[in-house]
Every structure is written in C-alpha cells, then in structure tokens.
Scaffold this motif. Structure first.
Motif, PDB file in Angstrom:
ATOM      1  N   GLU A 104       1.069  -0.655   0.162  1.00 39.47           N
ATOM      2  CA  GLU A 104      -0.210   0.037  -0.377  1.00 39.47           C
ATOM      3  C   GLU A 104       1.198   1.004   0.120  1.00 39.47           C
ATOM      4  O   GLU A 104       1.807   1.371   0.798  1.00 39.47           O
ATOM      5  CB  GLU A 104      -0.725   0.100   1.446  1.00 39.47           C
ATOM      6  CG  GLU A 104      -2.019   1.213   1.059  1.00 39.47           C
ATOM      7  CD  GLU A 104      -3.236   0.774   2.897  1.00 39.47           C
ATOM      8  OE1 GLU A 104      -4.207   0.366   1.920  1.00 39.47           O
ATOM      9  OE2 GLU A 104      -2.641   0.818   3.933  1.00 39.47           O
ATOM     10  N   TYR A 109      -6.579  -0.752  -7.330  1.00 42.20           N
ATOM     11  CA  TYR A 109      -6.474  -0.353  -5.677  1.00 42.20           C
ATOM     12  C   TYR A 109      -6.030   0.976  -6.867  1.00 42.20           C
ATOM     13  O   TYR A 109      -4.841   0.049  -6.663  1.00 42.20           O
ATOM     14  CB  TYR A 109      -6.468  -1.266  -4.711  1.00 42.20           C
ATOM     15  CG  TYR A 109      -7.665  -1.185  -3.886  1.00 42.20           C
ATOM     16  CD1 TYR A 109      -8.541  -0.957  -3.717  1.00 42.20           C
ATOM     17  CD2 TYR A 109      -7.407  -3.113  -3.888  1.00 42.20           C
ATOM     18  CE1 TYR A 109     -10.097  -1.492  -2.926  1.00 42.20           C
ATOM     19  CE2 TYR A 109      -8.678  -3.783  -3.496  1.00 42.20           C
ATOM     20  CZ  TYR A 109     -10.269  -3.070  -2.892  1.00 42.20           C
ATOM     21  OH  TYR A 109     -11.119  -3.531  -2.776  1.00 42.20           O
ATOM     22  N   ARG A 146      -3.433   2.906  -5.267  1.00 41.30           N
ATOM     23  CA  ARG A 146      -2.631   3.053  -4.151  1.00 41.30           C
ATOM     24  C   ARG A 146      -1.635   1.328  -3.683  1.00 41.30           C
ATOM     25  O   ARG A 146      -0.534   1.893  -3.288  1.00 41.30           O
ATOM     26  CB  ARG A 146      -3.425   3.214  -2.390  1.00 41.30           C
ATOM     27  CG  ARG A 146      -3.307   5.046  -2.793  1.00 41.30           C
ATOM     28  CD  ARG A 146      -3.691   5.157  -1.583  1.00 41.30           C
ATOM     29  NE  ARG A 146      -2.604   5.087  -0.303  1.00 41.30           N
ATOM     30  CZ  ARG A 146      -2.520   5.322   0.849  1.00 41.30           C
ATOM     31  NH1 ARG A 146      -4.427   5.328   1.589  1.00 41.30           N
ATOM     32  NH2 ARG A 146      -1.672   4.866   1.628  1.00 41.30           N
ATOM     33  N   HIS A 147      -1.971   0.254  -4.871  1.00 38.57           N
ATOM     34  CA  HIS A 147      -1.504  -1.096  -4.444  1.00 38.57           C
ATOM     35  C   HIS A 147      -0.717  -1.372  -5.904  1.00 38.57           C
ATOM     36  O   HIS A 147      -0.820  -1.094  -6.992  1.00 38.57           O
ATOM     37  CB  HIS A 147      -2.786  -2.486  -3.799  1.00 38.57           C
ATOM     38  CG  HIS A 147      -3.363  -1.671  -2.627  1.00 38.57           C
ATOM     39  ND1 HIS A 147      -4.658  -2.414  -2.418  1.00 38.57           N
ATOM     40  CD2 HIS A 147      -2.917  -0.667  -1.891  1.00 38.57           C
ATOM     41  CE1 HIS A 147      -5.012  -2.032  -1.154  1.00 38.57           C
ATOM     42  NE2 HIS A 147      -4.210  -1.172  -0.795  1.00 38.57           N
ATOM     43  N   LEU A 188      -2.647  -6.922   5.373  1.00 38.59           N
ATOM     44  CA  LEU A 188      -2.581  -5.534   4.922  1.00 38.59           C
ATOM     45  C   LEU A 188      -2.994  -4.958   6.631  1.00 38.59           C
ATOM     46  O   LEU A 188      -2.642  -3.652   7.277  1.00 38.59           O
ATOM     47  CB  LEU A 188      -2.996  -4.803   3.499  1.00 38.59           C
ATOM     48  CG  LEU A 188      -2.269  -4.647   2.919  1.00 38.59           C
ATOM     49  CD1 LEU A 188      -3.642  -4.107   1.901  1.00 38.59           C
ATOM     50  CD2 LEU A 188      -1.135  -3.940   3.118  1.00 38.59           C
TER      51      LEU A 188
END
Length: 615
Positions: A276, A305, A307-308, A359
């Motif tokens: 992340e 996602y 940001r991943h 996470l």
C-alpha cells in the motif's frame, strides 16, 4: 545606447526567456508566451492542419482542431459560403482573393488564400450564414477568437502543403498568419509553428518566431520521446497485469508463454506481497521494489486499488533475506506491506488473498509489515465430498454454451464470477468491462446456477466452490469408467417406485453444502477461524465481538443494516468492524473480504450444535 543595441539586448533577453520556459514548462508554456508577445494566438499543427497544441492571450489553450470558418454572408445559392476577407462574387461558390507564399526554392507564386463569396439565390441560406457574425479579435478573447485563429492557421497549413513551401505568411481580414516548420528527425513529421496576430504586427515578431523555433523543436522532440516511453510503460504494465490475471485464474501454461517475452521468469514457489503506497507515489515505490529485489520480482500495478502494488517474489531457497516486503516497508516511509505464506505458483490467488488480509494487521504495527498467519485453507479440508459438491454446483456454469458467438462463454463467465466475488463492483476495473456488461453477466450467471447472488450465503457457497476447483491438491473422485454394453437378462417386473418430491434447487444445494461442512476437519477449520474472537473486545467495550460479527453477516455484510440492528450509527459500526480486522488479522470492509470464510465458519458451528450431531 543606439536602437540596434536596444533591439539586440531585447532579443538576447527573449532567447534566455525561451530556454527557461522550455526547461520549466515545455512547449505549452512557450506557446503561451509567444501568443502573448504576438498579442494573438500561437500553436503547433500537423501537416494536415490538425491542432496539436494551441494558446491565446486570454485562454489556457485549445488542444483540438477546428474547421470553423467565420465571416458574414447573405443570400443562398448552391454551395454559397462566406468567409472573412474582401471581394465579391456571384453564383454558386464564388471565390476570389490573393495571398503570397515563399517557396523552398527560387521564385514566388500567388495562391488563392483570401476566399470570400457572397451568394445570391432562392435556396437554403444556412451555408452562407452558418458562421455569420463570429468574427473575433484578440482583445475580445474567449473561445470564439481561439476557434477563429485555429481555423485560419489550419487553412494556412493546408496551403503551405499544397505549395510545397518552407514557410508561409498571409493576411486574412485584420489578421496576419505566420507559418514556420520546426526541425525534427528525418523519419518523423515535424509539426508547424503557426502564429496569428492582428495587424500591424508587433515589432520584431518575425525574428521572435524564428528564434523560438529551435527551443520549441527541442521541447517537442523531448515530449514525443516521453509520450512514447509512457506508451511502452503502459503496454508493459498491461502485459504484466494480464500475466497476473492468468495466474489468478490458474492458467499457468498461458501465463508462462506471455511472461516469456517479459523478464524475469515466473518463480515457483512464490510469496505474494501487497504494498500500500503513499498517495501519488506508486511509480516511485515500484522502482524501489525493483531495485530491492534485484529485478527478480514480478511487480504489477493493481488494476483495482490505485495505491496498491502486487509483488510476486521468489520463495523457498531462492527467497531474499530479509524478505523483500519487509525491506520495502523499511525503505519507503508511510508504506504498508502485507505478505502471504510461501505458496506454489498455481496458488497465486490464495497468496494474494493472504497478503491482502495481512494489510489491516500491518497498518497497526510499527514496522508497517505483517505476514499472514498460518491458517488452513477451506478448500483443502472439505475432502473428496467437497470436490464433488463444487463440480455439481458449478456444472451449469462450466458447461454453458453461448447461443451467439459474441456472447460470453463458460470460461469468461467463470472469470467474471470469480472477479466479482473478490472485488465486488471493482470487478469492472479488474476485467476492463463496463458496469452494464458486468450486471448482464451476473444476471446470466444467477439464472444458470439458480442462486441469488445478492445473498451472502450463496456468495459464500460459490466462493468456496471456485476455490476448490482452483486448488490443484483438492481431492476428486473420478467418475466410474464406462463398461461395454452386455445383454441384459430379463427380470421379473418390479413394483413401480413412487418418486420423491423434487427439492427446490437452492434448498438442495444448501443441504449438499451442509453435508460437506459436517466433517471433523472442517469443524477444526471453523474453530481456528473464530478462535481470535474468544475474549476479544472485553476490555474495549461491553459488546460481544461475535455478536457484532454475526449481525454484520446476517445483514448481508451491509453497514447500514448492521448499525440499525445494533442500535448505533454507521460510523460506530464501521469502527467496531475495523477493530475486529486487527483481532482476526483479516480484511472485512475492503474486498477481497473474509466475510465468506466467516459465514462458512459460523455455519459449520451451527450444524455442529444441531441435535444428533456427533460433535
């Protein structure tokens, strides 16, 4: 100081300004500055007159071409048209006017540039007044002036191409258009610099246009290289994403073929990490990951996602020490990393789920890194009975034959279902399809299977069935071999048997699932899933975490319904579930969620508590 010295100093200052703008703002800032000095419009055009970039004194830029022509006209004849300029004509499409062009070699020629016509007749007048009254000026600014200037420049570019000239200038109404080609590589078409300015032209404008062509050409070449690099990077990113998708769906042979054109080779076994990244720094973190792993890891930008990053790194004897995920968390501030157990390459989907569930745990640790705790996989404990149940449940989907060639087949529908169960509505980003396409496929899947995909119970059953089929080690009982037909001995007639009343498809499937969940290994798995809840939350609140979790599951994993049953606000319910993520070390609120495993675990314990059960 003489006038020549003043002009020389002014030119030197202009040249310095050009190169500063080229370094800091590129071609767009240069064009904006030139348009200000020309008190008009400046832009780059291709050979066909298409506008590549444009800027005016009063607007930020016009980046698309236009074919608008402005002027006034009255009457109508066949093909009558009116454009700015001077001259008169009668009849269909009358035109006149003159312009000058400077050829590449010796000599000049006259070109019909200023085209004006006044048509008269009794037919449609729309052609004559289509752009009537739209004549603009730089002082007025606005979109009308920008469109008019771009149209003048486009006309000039076409005339330049027809003349075969190196540079070109002409007058149209109150404006002068200057066209100057930029230098470029021999094998590429360099753009044209066009400047539209009101007459009289500002002093030294021709010299300014000549000087700015060099830094503008350098900017354009650098920007062209950068655009090409971005396209190549995007193509490689999409290819890596395709390889990951193939791995997640168990298509190893095709994944190896596609990955053969990219480096590195796919490792086996692997450890999957989900990184992340801080907002806006995913590309930077990807470069750090490549450096830390020495180019041995598969790095994929998550399509769901933003940001991943997903890392597929070597495990086993080839694993890095310390692990790549932990080193990334140490090097990049605000970076959170979840890592899976070591899994075979064929179980990449399982590794991704494990890393994703790690996470929430990593977010609460000072090291910002967590590895998925050792836990059995539900697909591995259901045995041969579970494999047979999964085959029977999914058979209508796996054997589906589309009625039309362009309709989705069984493999595409299965991939859609798997993606939707994992990512919910984000499956559109994962599969690169429209949301209406996703909804239509889900309706078809629901009809084929006879299940309600809005029910968490049916979702959990399908998720388990898909995971069983995707697990290479899941036991399966082969179908009995067919034997050759033999003559049958006549037998005495038997009394007819009364057939049992057929069960509804949903009830029959749920009964079959309950039978699969009665085994001792499955019950041990369920106890392991819920063990962290024992005693959890007692020091934090008076509410029972099991009750909160069960209510959430009974409300189809919807926060609004959960909050209403618990008599609290939606943010309060979200906070409780967020705390439970740390307790369970699993993701609940963000897909892929542990809700399917938790629903199955509660169902297993419910079956065990029924009267007559051996547990």
């Amino acid at each position: 100081m003489s006038g020549g010295q003043v002009h020389g100093r002014q030119r030197a200052d202009d040249v310095l300004r050009m190169y500063r703008l080229a370094r800091t703002g590129g071609s767009r800032e240069l064009l904006r500055w030139v348009s200000g000095r020309a008190e008009g419009w400046a832009g780059l055009l291709d050979a066909d007159g298409g506008i590549l970039h444009g800027a005016t004194r009063a607007t930020d830029g016009i980046d698309t071409g236009t074919t608008a022509r402005n002027g006034t006209g009255t009457g109508a004849g066949a093909g009558a048209r009116s454009e700015t300029g001077t001259g008169t004509g009668t009849g269909p499409g009358a035109r006149n006017g003159t312009g000058t062009g400077t050829g590449a070699g010796a000599g000049t020629r006259t070109a019909p540039v200023a085209r004006t016509a006044t048509g008269t007749g009794a037919a449609d007048t729309d052609a004559a007044v289509r752009a009537g009254g739209a004549t603009g000026t730089p002082a007025a600014g606005g979109a009308a002036w920008a469109v008019e200037a771009a149209a003048l420049a486009a006309d000039g570019a076409k005339e330049l191409a027809s003349l075969g000239a190196r540079s070109f200038s002409f007058d149209r109404g109150p404006h002068t258009v200057l066209l100057f080609p930029l230098d470029g590589p021999p094998d590429t078409a360099a753009p044209l610099l066009a400047v539209v300015a009101p007459r009289p032209l500002p002093e030294g404008l021709a010299t300014l246009v000549s000087d700015v062509a060099v830094p503008l050409a350098m900017c354009w070449a650098a920007e062209t290289v950068e655009r090409t690099r971005r396209r190549v990077d995007l193509a490689e990113s999409r290819n890596r994403e395709a390889v990951l998708h193939l791995l997640m769906t168990g298509q190893l042979s095709i994944a190896h073929q596609v990955a053969g054109a990219l480096k590195p080779e796919l490792p086996d076994p692997v450890r999957v990490c989900v990184v992340e990244c801080p907002v806006g720094r995913r590309d930077e973190v990807a470069r750090v990951c490549a450096e830390i792993s020495g180019g041995r890891s598969w790095i994929v930008r998550c399509p769901v996602y933003a940001r991943h990053l997903i890392l597929v790194v070597p495990a086993g004897p080839d694993a890095a020490d310390p692990p790549v995920g932990r080193r990334v968390a140490d090097v990049v501030d605000e970076c959170v990393v979840g890592a899976s157990e070591d899994v075979p390459l064929s179980d990449t989907a399982t590794g991704y789920r494990q890393a994703f569930h790690a996470l929430p745990v990593a977010r609460g640790l000072p090291t910002r890194h967590a590895r998925f705790g050792s836990a059995p996989e539900a697909a591995l404990v259901v045995g041969a009975a579970g494999a047979q149940w999964a085959d029977a449940l999914l058979n209508p989907l796996l054997t589906h034959v589309p009625r039309r060639s362009h309709d989705p087949g069984s493999q595409e529908l299965t991939a859609t279902l798997s993606s939707w169960l994992a990512f919910s509505s984000h499956a559109t980003q994962h599969l690169k399809i429209h949301r209406n396409t996703l909804a239509a496929r889900l309706r078809l899947i629901s009809e084929l299977l006879g299940l309600d995909l809005n029910r968490l119970a049916d979702q959990a059953a399908l998720d388990l069935a898909l995971r069983i089929r995707a697990t290479p080690t899941a036991p399966r009982t082969p179908a009995p071999p067919r034997t050759p037909a033999t003559p049958q001995t006549p037998q005495a007639p038997q009394a007819p048997q009364v057939p049992e009343a057929p069960q509804p498809p949903l009830a029959r499937r749920l009964d079959a699932l309950d039978n699969v969940l009665r085994g001792p290994a499955v019950r041990e798995w369920a106890v392991h899933q819920l063990r962290p809840l024992a005693g959890a939350g007692a020091s934090r609140s008076t509410s029972d975490p099991r009750t909160t979790l069960r209510v959430w599951l009974d409300c189809e994993a919807q926060l609004a319904g959960t909050a209403a049953v618990l008599g609290m606000s939606v943010p309060g319910a979200r906070k409780r579930l967020t705390r439970l993520e740390s307790v369970l070390q699993r993701s609940l609120l963000q897909a892929p969620s542990a809700r399917y495993d938790l629903w199955l675990a509660f169902r297993v314990l419910e079956i065990a508590e029924e009267p007559g059960e051996p547990f």
